[in-house]
Design a protein around this motif. Structure first.
Motif, PDB file in Angstrom:
ATOM      1  N   ASN A  34       0.788  -1.253   0.000  1.00 63.30           N
ATOM      2  CA  ASN A  34       0.000   0.000   0.000  1.00 63.30           C
ATOM      3  C   ASN A  34       0.811   1.289   0.000  1.00 63.30           C
ATOM      4  O   ASN A  34       0.245   2.369   0.027  1.00 63.30           O
ATOM      5  N   GLU A  35       2.122   1.190   0.029  1.00 62.64           N
ATOM      6  CA  GLU A  35       2.940   2.398  -0.049  1.00 62.64           C
ATOM      7  C   GLU A  35       3.515   2.508  -1.458  1.00 62.64           C
ATOM      8  O   GLU A  35       3.858   1.497  -2.077  1.00 62.64           O
ATOM      9  N   TYR A  79       6.356   3.677  -4.043  1.00 63.13           N
ATOM     10  CA  TYR A  79       7.792   3.919  -4.096  1.00 63.13           C
ATOM     11  C   TYR A  79       8.192   4.357  -5.505  1.00 63.13           C
ATOM     12  O   TYR A  79       7.475   4.087  -6.485  1.00 63.13           O
ATOM     13  N   PHE A  95      12.656  -4.592   2.695  1.00 67.27           N
ATOM     14  CA  PHE A  95      11.918  -3.486   3.316  1.00 67.27           C
ATOM     15  C   PHE A  95      11.278  -3.889   4.649  1.00 67.27           C
ATOM     16  O   PHE A  95      10.552  -3.107   5.251  1.00 67.27           O
ATOM     17  N   GLU A 136      11.849  15.832  -0.621  1.00 63.82           N
ATOM     18  CA  GLU A 136      12.258  16.174   0.742  1.00 63.82           C
ATOM     19  C   GLU A 136      13.031  14.997   1.312  1.00 63.82           C
ATOM     20  O   GLU A 136      12.666  13.842   1.089  1.00 63.82           O
ATOM     21  N   PRO A 185      13.558  12.878   7.813  1.00 65.16           N
ATOM     22  CA  PRO A 185      14.429  12.977   8.983  1.00 65.16           C
ATOM     23  C   PRO A 185      15.038  11.611   9.289  1.00 65.16           C
ATOM     24  O   PRO A 185      14.363  10.594   9.206  1.00 65.16           O
ATOM     25  N   SER A 186      16.319  11.639   9.600  1.00 66.93           N
ATOM     26  CA  SER A 186      16.999  10.378   9.868  1.00 66.93           C
ATOM     27  C   SER A 186      16.503   9.771  11.166  1.00 66.93           C
ATOM     28  O   SER A 186      16.489  10.413  12.201  1.00 66.93           O
ATOM     29  N   PHE A 214      18.647   3.637   2.528  1.00 63.36           N
ATOM     30  CA  PHE A 214      18.305   3.435   1.114  1.00 63.36           C
ATOM     31  C   PHE A 214      17.043   4.196   0.719  1.00 63.36           C
ATOM     32  O   PHE A 214      16.614   4.125  -0.425  1.00 63.36           O
ATOM     33  N   ILE A 215      16.441   4.894   1.676  1.00 68.40           N
ATOM     34  CA  ILE A 215      15.341   5.792   1.317  1.00 68.40           C
ATOM     35  C   ILE A 215      15.948   7.189   1.210  1.00 68.40           C
ATOM     36  O   ILE A 215      16.374   7.772   2.200  1.00 68.40           O
ATOM     37  N   VAL A 224      11.289  11.719   0.182  1.00 72.46           N
ATOM     38  CA  VAL A 224       9.875  11.541  -0.170  1.00 72.46           C
ATOM     39  C   VAL A 224       9.433  12.728  -1.021  1.00 72.46           C
ATOM     40  O   VAL A 224      10.058  13.792  -0.992  1.00 72.46           O
ATOM     41  N   SER A 255       5.675  14.673  -2.150  1.00 72.30           N
ATOM     42  CA  SER A 255       4.229  14.696  -1.983  1.00 72.30           C
ATOM     43  C   SER A 255       3.573  15.146  -3.277  1.00 72.30           C
ATOM     44  O   SER A 255       3.969  16.141  -3.874  1.00 72.30           O
ATOM     45  N   GLY A 300      -1.564  14.926  -2.316  1.00 70.91           N
ATOM     46  CA  GLY A 300      -1.887  14.366  -0.999  1.00 70.91           C
ATOM     47  C   GLY A 300      -1.290  13.002  -0.736  1.00 70.91           C
ATOM     48  O   GLY A 300      -1.363  12.496   0.378  1.00 70.91           O
ATOM     49  N   ASP A 301      -0.719  12.394  -1.761  1.00 67.80           N
ATOM     50  CA  ASP A 301      -0.082  11.091  -1.571  1.00 67.80           C
ATOM     51  C   ASP A 301       1.425  11.268  -1.479  1.00 67.80           C
ATOM     52  O   ASP A 301       1.991  12.201  -2.060  1.00 67.80           O
ATOM     53  N   LEU A 302       2.030  10.349  -0.789  1.00 68.04           N
ATOM     54  CA  LEU A 302       3.471  10.448  -0.592  1.00 68.04           C
ATOM     55  C   LEU A 302       4.182   9.381  -1.419  1.00 68.04           C
ATOM     56  O   LEU A 302       3.816   8.207  -1.382  1.00 68.04           O
ATOM     57  N   ILE A 335       7.698   7.505  -1.948  1.00 66.66           N
ATOM     58  CA  ILE A 335       8.947   7.242  -1.224  1.00 66.66           C
ATOM     59  C   ILE A 335      10.032   6.920  -2.246  1.00 66.66           C
ATOM     60  O   ILE A 335       9.880   6.000  -3.054  1.00 66.66           O
TER      61      ILE A 335
END
Lengths: 158, 228
Positions: free
Chosen positions: A27-28, A30, A76, A118, A121-122, A131-132, A135, A137, A140-142, A144
């Motif tokens: 559901n995420e 990438y 992941f 962006e 934050p670590s 490895f990310i 992100v 936006s 409204g969706d992000l 990665i």
């Protein structure tokens, strides 16, 4: 395929555009750079390789060439999932090595401005190992963004 | 039979929580306090505000209080006379407190958090709030030592406390009320080799006082955050 170039007048030098192939895992959404993607394949039988690293699912034969396929879900930290009709193998090229990554499904190709990305934050304390890479936006969706070079450990592609 | 077992289980769970809170008290120390190591807001009597905090009102309340509290934090410190305004909140049955001066907001648990891999186990996901991506931390996992975590009854997270200029979110079970306590009523911790996120304990409210600034520093370092 969705192309979202909105303002050509923006300075290409200061705010360059890059193209990203997007895919879903649990559901995420990438993204990996288009420049590192050779092609996208439907799921095919993967031959296990005894003694291979844990994240290596096995190998496939791509027009006579052997391609290592990684279990992206395992990398992941996600639970495994039975491949279905939407499962794809994204064939990428990293440091002259051809590696396939198994994903739930491939979504589209997106254009992104550098200013849209962006850094997250670590929260693992090992900036170099992350490895990310960030992100973005959109509506409204992000999205990665994945750094493939850092995703693959050296023993997984050699 | 089953009822007895359940009661025994609940008693053991309560005992474990009590023991843990007692250990926080032991660790907090007593006597003369070294306030330089604690993060406090110094609020004069005139600024004493004890609002009735309810679910829908938290965000505007904090937003309204914040500028004044930030300003007061710069005032000369008079620990023996100063008051500390804290928000009491619930963390899986444990009563916690956070200084209002360090709190940037409280938001309801969102419909979904974006899960980003390659992070430490404390990390729950990314909260999208006002155009910002805020990492949310599992505070219970940090607070409860591993040995108690197994016995701990997990409760659903309902709120997220925002700290560090809204750079971090802390998952908690729920918020209670804002109370004002005298600084002298807090058992401030003087030396912190472990649990650097713990500023001290507030005996009158039976709660542990979080040091949000220290916690933020640990998070920025990606520290493994010693829980014991």
């Amino acid at each position: 395929m969705e192309y979202a170039v909105e303002d050509d007048s923006l300075d290409e030098v200061n705010d360059p555009l890059t193209q990203w192939v997007t895919f879903f895992l649990e559901n995420e959404k990438y993204g990996v750079p288009v420049s590192q993607v050779m092609e996208v394949l439907r799921f095919t039988e993967i031959t296990p390789v005894p003694g291979a690293p844990d994240a290596v699912m096995g190998i496939i034969n791509l027009r006579g060439n052997v391609v290592t396929v990684l279990d992206t879900r395992k990398k992941f930290g996600l639970s495994s999932r039975v491949p279905d009709d939407s499962t794809r193998i994204v064939v990428t090229t990293i440091n002259e090595h051809v590696i396939g990554i198994l994903v739930d499904n491939v979504s589209d190709v997106m254009w992104l401005r550098a200013s849209e990305m962006e850094t997250t934050p670590s929260t693992n304390g090992e900036e170099n190992a992350k490895f990310i890479q960030g992100v973005a936006s959109r509506d409204g969706d992000l999205l990665i963004l994945v750094d493939l070079l850092k995703l693959f450990a050296e023993n997984e592609w050699k | 039979m089953i009822g007895e077992r359940r009661q025994q289980g609940l008693a053991a769970e309560k005992q474990a929580l009590d023991l843990y809170l007692d250990s926080l008290y032991d660790d907090a120390g007593t006597g003369e306090e070294d306030l330089s190591s604690a993060v406090v807001s110094l609020v004069p009597e005139s600024a004493k505000i004890v609002p009735d905090v309810s679910a829908g009102e938290m965000e505007p309340l904090v937003g309204e209080l914040q500028p004044r509290l930030r300003q007061e934090a710069d005032a000369p410190s008079r620990p023996e006379q100063d008051l500390l305004q804290v928000l009491l909140f619930n963390l899986s049955g444990l009563k916690m407190a956070i200084s209002m001066a360090e709190l940037d907001g409280v938001v309801d648990w969102p419909e979904r958090l974006v899960s980003v891999p390659d992070n430490m186990p404390l990390y729950v996901g990314l909260l999208q709030e006002s155009g910002r991506q805020i990492p949310v931390i599992d505070l219970a996992r940090l607070i409860f030592p591993a040995r108690l975590r197994a016995q701990q009854k997990s409760s659903a997270c309902e709120r997220i406390l925002l700290i560090g200029n809204r750079r971090w979110g802390l998952a908690c079970s729920g918020v209670a009320e804002v109370v004002t306590v005298e600084s002298s009523a807090v058992n401030w911790r003087r030396e912190r080799t472990t649990r650097k996120w713990l500023a001290g304990t507030i005996g009158s409210h039976g709660s542990a006082l979080l040091d949000a600034a220290a916690l933020e520093r640990l998070l920025q370092q990606g520290n493994e955050l010693v829980c014991g």
